[in-house]
Write an enzyme that holds these catalytic residues in place. Structure first.
Site, PDB file in Angstrom:
ATOM      1  N   LYS A   1       0.857  -1.187   0.000  1.00 47.74           N
ATOM      2  CA  LYS A   1       0.000   0.000   0.000  1.00 47.74           C
ATOM      3  C   LYS A   1       0.894   1.238   0.000  1.00 47.74           C
ATOM      4  CE  LYS A   1      -4.468   0.838   2.188  1.00 47.74           C
ATOM      5  NZ  LYS A   1      -5.269   0.578   3.389  1.00 47.74           N
TER       6      LYS A   1
HETATM    7  O1  G3P Z   1      -8.981   1.367   3.451  1.00 44.51           O
HETATM    8  C1  G3P Z   1      -9.331   2.607   3.986  1.00 44.51           C
HETATM    9  C2  G3P Z   1      -9.186   2.600   5.464  1.00 44.51           C
HETATM   10  O2  G3P Z   1      -8.013   1.932   5.800  1.00 44.51           O
HETATM   11  C3  G3P Z   1      -9.300   3.909   6.132  1.00 44.51           C
HETATM   12  O3  G3P Z   1     -10.584   4.334   6.038  1.00 44.51           O
HETATM   13  O4  G3P Z   1     -11.949   6.232   6.754  1.00 44.51           O
HETATM   14  O5  G3P Z   1     -12.491   3.902   7.493  1.00 44.51           O
HETATM   15  O6  G3P Z   1     -10.484   5.092   8.435  1.00 44.51           O
HETATM   16  P1  G3P Z   1     -11.413   4.922   7.262  1.00 44.51           P
END
Ligand code: G3P
Length: 224
Positions: A83
């Site tokens: 990533k």
């Molecule tokens: O893949 C996205 C995730 O890791 C972060 O998104 O906004 O749910 O913290 P969030």
């Protein structure tokens, strides 16, 4: 559309994997920190449970560092995906890693132009953050639609991985907009199964079944 679980919580990954709907896992530094375990052992556990793409985030901010971390992540397991944040140094690294056959997931994407650049550099996945966009008054579903159109117009093979999903509606938007993958937390995966009419209907059938005389077919069956 493939479904990934977005967490480094081992119990949640194990449970969701047992449901038969999970194709992969996405992690990030926040999830690793929240797991309360050390990085190496949490990765070993995740890779031992799920046989599918598992995104592990690099933490360097220059291309050289990201490339080095990317090679180590890729060497860790055949299912590893590196990533990388969408920024100049990140995409320089993605281009090098792609040439080496290493899979990448370009993350923190908030615009169709960022998605275009990631695809040009050979990203395997691009992660638009849907809920974080919706929270600031933008339209995450519209971002996916624009990305889908750009990728289809020019034949880019990069897969759209809808991320930061916090509502069933955002999952539906991702499906309708043509996302290739959606990743979401455990509670969101579970919510996809639920509908109040299903619960009411099941209760009615179970109550009515009590009025049916005992059956030979169902006597002493497992789970009765
Ligand atoms: O893949 C996205 C995730 O890791 C972060 O998104 O906004 O749910 O913290 P969030």
């Amino acid at each position: 559309m493939k479904l990934f679980i977005d967490t480094a919580d081992i119990a949640q990954i194990r449970e969701a994997w047992s449901w038969g709907i999970i194709d992969g896992v996405t992690t990030n530094p926040t999830h690793i920190a929240n797991s309360g375990k050390d990085f190496d052992s949490v990765l070993e556990e995740i890779f031992s449970i799920v046989d599918g793409p598992i995104s592990v985030e690099s933490v360097s901010t220059n291309a050289e560092g990201i490339i080095e971390e990317g090679r180590r992540i890729a060497a860790f397991h055949k299912n590893a995906v590196v990533k990388v944040p969408v920024m100049i140094e990140g995409l320089k690294a993605v281009k090098v890693l792609a040439k080496e056959g290493i899979k990448t997931n370009v993350t923190l994407c908030f615009s169709p132009l960022q998605a275009f650049l990631a695809a040009k550099c050979g990203a395997t996945y691009i992660s638009p953050f849907i809920h974080r966009l919706d929270l600031v008054g933008h339209d995450g579903g519209e971002l996916i639609r624009q990305m889908r159109q750009i990728y289809d117009n020019y034949g880019f093979q990069t897969q759209i991985l809808a991320a930061s999903i916090r509502s069933p509606k955002q999952v539906l938007d991702s499906l309708l907009a043509g996302a290739d993958v959606a990743t979401m937390p455990f509670d969101m995966l579970r919510a996809l199964y639920q509908h109040p009419l299903t619960e009411d209907g099941l209760q009615m059938f179970l109550d009515d079944w009590k009025r049916v005389p005992p059956s030979r077919l169902f006597t002493s069956k497992a789970g009765a």
